[in-house]
Design an enzyme around this catalytic site. Structure first.
Site, PDB file in Angstrom:
ATOM      1  N   ASP A 145      -7.942   8.054   0.124  1.00 57.90           N
ATOM      2  CA  ASP A 145      -8.654   6.952   0.794  1.00 57.90           C
ATOM      3  C   ASP A 145      -8.656   7.126   2.314  1.00 57.90           C
ATOM      4  O   ASP A 145      -9.313   6.374   3.034  1.00 57.90           O
ATOM      5  CB  ASP A 145      -8.039   5.584   0.433  1.00 57.90           C
ATOM      6  CG  ASP A 145      -8.605   5.027  -0.869  1.00 57.90           C
ATOM      7  OD1 ASP A 145      -9.494   5.669  -1.465  1.00 57.90           O
ATOM      8  OD2 ASP A 145      -8.159   3.947  -1.300  1.00 57.90           O
ATOM      9  N   THR A 154      -8.858   0.976 -10.323  1.00 65.11           N
ATOM     10  CA  THR A 154      -8.193  -0.244  -9.852  1.00 65.11           C
ATOM     11  C   THR A 154      -8.292  -1.399 -10.854  1.00 65.11           C
ATOM     12  O   THR A 154      -9.020  -1.323 -11.836  1.00 65.11           O
ATOM     13  CB  THR A 154      -8.756  -0.635  -8.462  1.00 65.11           C
ATOM     14  OG1 THR A 154      -8.756   0.505  -7.615  1.00 65.11           O
ATOM     15  CG2 THR A 154      -8.023  -1.742  -7.793  1.00 65.11           C
ATOM     16  N   ARG A 168       0.833  -1.207   0.000  1.00 63.48           N
ATOM     17  CA  ARG A 168       0.000   0.000   0.000  1.00 63.48           C
ATOM     18  C   ARG A 168       0.867   1.257   0.000  1.00 63.48           C
ATOM     19  O   ARG A 168       1.953   1.268   0.616  1.00 63.48           O
ATOM     20  CB  ARG A 168      -0.861  -0.027   1.274  1.00 63.48           C
ATOM     21  CG  ARG A 168      -1.919   1.056   1.389  1.00 63.48           C
ATOM     22  CD  ARG A 168      -2.992   0.907   0.368  1.00 63.48           C
ATOM     23  NE  ARG A 168      -4.214   1.632   0.713  1.00 63.48           N
ATOM     24  CZ  ARG A 168      -5.200   1.842  -0.154  1.00 63.48           C
ATOM     25  NH1 ARG A 168      -5.116   1.369  -1.396  1.00 63.48           N
ATOM     26  NH2 ARG A 168      -6.283   2.481   0.196  1.00 63.48           N
ATOM     27  N   GLU A 220      -5.780   4.309  -7.394  1.00 60.98           N
ATOM     28  CA  GLU A 220      -6.965   4.893  -6.755  1.00 60.98           C
ATOM     29  C   GLU A 220      -7.950   5.405  -7.800  1.00 60.98           C
ATOM     30  O   GLU A 220      -8.529   4.629  -8.500  1.00 60.98           O
ATOM     31  CB  GLU A 220      -6.584   5.979  -5.748  1.00 60.98           C
ATOM     32  CG  GLU A 220      -7.494   6.016  -4.516  1.00 60.98           C
ATOM     33  CD  GLU A 220      -8.978   6.242  -4.779  1.00 60.98           C
ATOM     34  OE1 GLU A 220      -9.749   5.275  -4.591  1.00 60.98           O
ATOM     35  OE2 GLU A 220      -9.381   7.347  -5.124  1.00 60.98           O
TER      36      GLU A 220
HETATM   37  N1  GLY Z   1      -8.300   2.930  -3.833  1.00 63.04           N
HETATM   38  C1  GLY Z   1      -9.070   1.761  -3.864  1.00 63.04           C
HETATM   39  C2  GLY Z   1      -8.927   0.978  -2.624  1.00 63.04           C
HETATM   40  O1  GLY Z   1      -7.842   0.913  -2.092  1.00 63.04           O
HETATM   41  O2  GLY Z   1      -9.867   0.411  -2.145  1.00 63.04           O
END
Ligand code: GLY
Length: 596
Positions: free
Chosen positions: A457, A417, A130, A437
């Site tokens: 997010d 995504t 991430r 994202e």
């Molecule tokens: N940005 C999409 C997710 O991480 O859920």
């Protein structure tokens, strides 16, 4: 051509084996143009997969399979698998191509979560790639001077939303742990396509057209996506030499070239000097980035183990909670409105917990085990007894030895995504959801790839009535995700490899597809094609133009507000059956499954 090579799908296998044998050294990135597969016969294999998909039939294979969002990426991964590469090798190759041909969804400038089932050890692992917030970010990052949250796109476009990318490090870490094919050769397909050109797909062309205003704010994005002021068009051949150069650096020097070299410098400069909305990312943030191994989250369901990604993603916990709550009920058939009441309200209950409790567990204590404890799920499941829509849905009180005094999050999570599912010839399975994202991320382009806007997010608010929100921005923290790469095990062996894009709708897309396969017996293609009905916050979204519309009236009678709309999932699924592999690719996107 031998007998095996006469079947349309087998043509692909024959070609890629030939390619694999002819390849001089996988350590060398092909100097020019060689897209691992080219020419008529490869097109035939792709065409065969596309025909099966159009007919609603799964692709069948015996040894290996890849299901991914674009045919070029499927071909690149298939070539690696057919030449004896592992699922980790194939992922590297497919991801490198996805970043070129589907740049709006994922790439080097983004992040990803990966599940790996290791056939040799029987161990399931999960890796967190991430994006992270810069050390100079603080809880007011997305607030104006008065402390009010910014409007979503005011926060997204520009440098402020960019987190340190994790995808390059994840590619290398997966390859280091589980790869067999030399690293550098895995970039050949993408380098060849970037230098010789690829054909712009209808989806990419339409998305560039729709996003032209935002894309034109960054000089590099404007020059690439809107040459001479016009959006690139469907069917046009597009080259991306800057991307080829970035890949060559990655292939030759590994990810150090990305996190500490010229690429890192260019990313930091772009973010800090963004004309609209400069950010605070630094070279120290880039240099500190690390992949984190997290314990996978597994929940029992009718004799299966549904396994997914734990915090900072909500994907594994929320999908697991939904399935755990549904287990007590007979889920009948997809034509029954009451089944959708159960699915919809189980999802709402899980979203209430998600909004309250789930965030980066390195920063906020998360009641991970409490949220999926069987007693807790049994108690929440009783709320679904029916027969009408729940009128009140709030977070529960899972068992925990820390304070649960947190306020509800309101992070917006719009769909973009991509997802990659792979089984290799050794029996390993890989499920990876990968993102920048929002579509086109921050719209900032560096080195031929787009930078993410993953920091949006996070919750824009940090507190509510003095109570902190778990998913608030903090320096070095990872924003909560909905990504739900999933591997279903039975007796310790993988049975289903699945995931989807779709923002926070990823969670209900994945849960309903699991029900379609495990409860209703739909094969992977039928399961991913099944019309969508998803409910996260009370309103029932029903997929426009599908048979699901007939369920609108009965759901309204149960008390739901109903919205008929497009629901753009991108499910990619492989089932491991007693007689081989079956693959499906979401008809709402351009992907295919290829296998042999
Ligand atoms: N940005 C999409 C997710 O991480 O859920």
């Amino acid at each position: 051509m031998n007998l095996k090579c006469k079947h349309a799908l087998a043509v692909l296998f024959c070609l890629i084996v030939t390619f694999g044998n002819a390849q001089q050294s996988a350590d060398e990135v092909a100097p020019e143009g060689s897209t691992a597969l080219g020419g008529y016969a490869a097109s035939l294999a792709v065409a065969a997969a596309q025909t099966l998909k159009a007919e609603g039939l799964p692709v069948e294979a015996q040894s290996w399979m890849i299901s991914v969002a674009n045919p070029y990426a499927a071909q690149a991964g298939a070539a690696v698998l057919a030449a004896g590469g592992t699922a980790a090798d194939a992922m590297v190759s497919a991801q490198a191509v996805l970043g070129l041909v589907e740049p709006q969804s994922s790439g080097l400038g983004g992040g990803a979560f990966l599940l790996w089932y290791d056939a040799e050890t029987g161990v399931l692992s999960s890796l967190d790639g991430r994006e992270t917030a810069p050390l100079k970010a603080n809880p007011t990052l997305f607030q104006d001077a008065s402390g009010a949250p910014l409007k979503f796109f005011d926060a997204v476009v520009g440098g402020r939303s960019v987190g340190v990318p994790g995808t390059p490090a994840l590619m290398q870490e997966a390859h280091r742990r589980w790869g067999k094919t030399p690293w550098a050769g895995l970039f050949s397909s993408a380098v060849g396509l970037a230098e010789d050109g690829f054909i712009v797909s209808p989806r990419l062309a339409e998305m560039v057209r729709a996003d032209a205003d935002f894309l034109s704010r960054d000089a590099e994005s404007r020059a690439y996506f809107l040459p001479e002021g016009q959006p690139v068009s469907q069917g046009q051949k597009l080259v991306n030499p800057a991307y080829a150069q970035s890949l060559r650096a990655l292939a030759g020097k590994g990810v150090a070239a990305f996190y500490t070299g010229d690429i890192a410098k260019a990313i930091v400069e772009k973010v800090r000097n963004a004309e609209h909305n400069p950010g605070v990312l630094s070279d120290i943030d880039m240099g500190l980035y690390q992949i984190r191994e997290r314990p996978p989250v597994c929940v029992g369901y009718r004799g299966y183990e549904i396994c997914g990604m734990g915090p900072p993603s909500s994907g594994g916990l929320s999908v697991g909670q939904i399935m755990g709550m549904l287990e007590a009920y007979n889920l009948g058939a997809p034509t029954e409105a009451d089944v959708w009441r159960l699915l919809g309200d189980a999802t709402r209950l899980s979203f209430a917990d998600r909004g309250r409790y789930i965030a980066d567990s390195d920063y906020v204590p998360v009641p991970t085990q409490g949220l999926i404890a069987s007693d807790y799920l049994r108690q929440r499941s009783k709320l679904l007894a029916g027969p009408r829509a729940l009128t009140e849905v709030s977070a529960g009180q899972p068992e925990f030895d820390h304070s649960l005094d947190l306020a509800d999050d309101e992070a917006i999570d719009l769909p973009s995504t991509s997802h990659i599912s792979i089984v290799d010839s050794y029996g390993n399975a890989l499920s990876m959801t990968t993102t920048i994202e929002n579509a086109f991320g921050s719209r900032l382009m560096v080195g031929g790839f787009l930078l993410n806007n993953e920091l949006t997010d996070f919750s824009f608010r940090s507190h509510r009535n003095g109570t902190p929100i778990a998913n608030r921005v903090e320096p070095g923290k990872r924003p909560r995700s909905s990504m739900a790469p999933t591997i279903v095990l039975k007796d310790g062996h993988p049975k289903v490899i699945l995931g989807s894009p779709g923002g926070s709708r990823i969670i209900p897309y994945v849960a309903k597809t699991l029900v379609a396969h495990l409860d209703w017996g739909l094969d992977p293609q039928a399961a991913v094609s099944l019309p969508h009905l998803v409910n996260r916050f009370g309103a029932y979204d029903i997929e426009a133009g599908t048979s699901a519309e007939t369920l609108a009236a009965p759901l309204e009678q149960m008390g739901y507000e109903v919205a008929i709309r497009g629901l753009n999932s991108g499910l990619h699924m492989i089932a491991v059956t007693d007689s081989g592999l079956l693959g499906g690719a979401d008809p709402r996107r351009e992907g295919i499954a290829l296998g042999e």
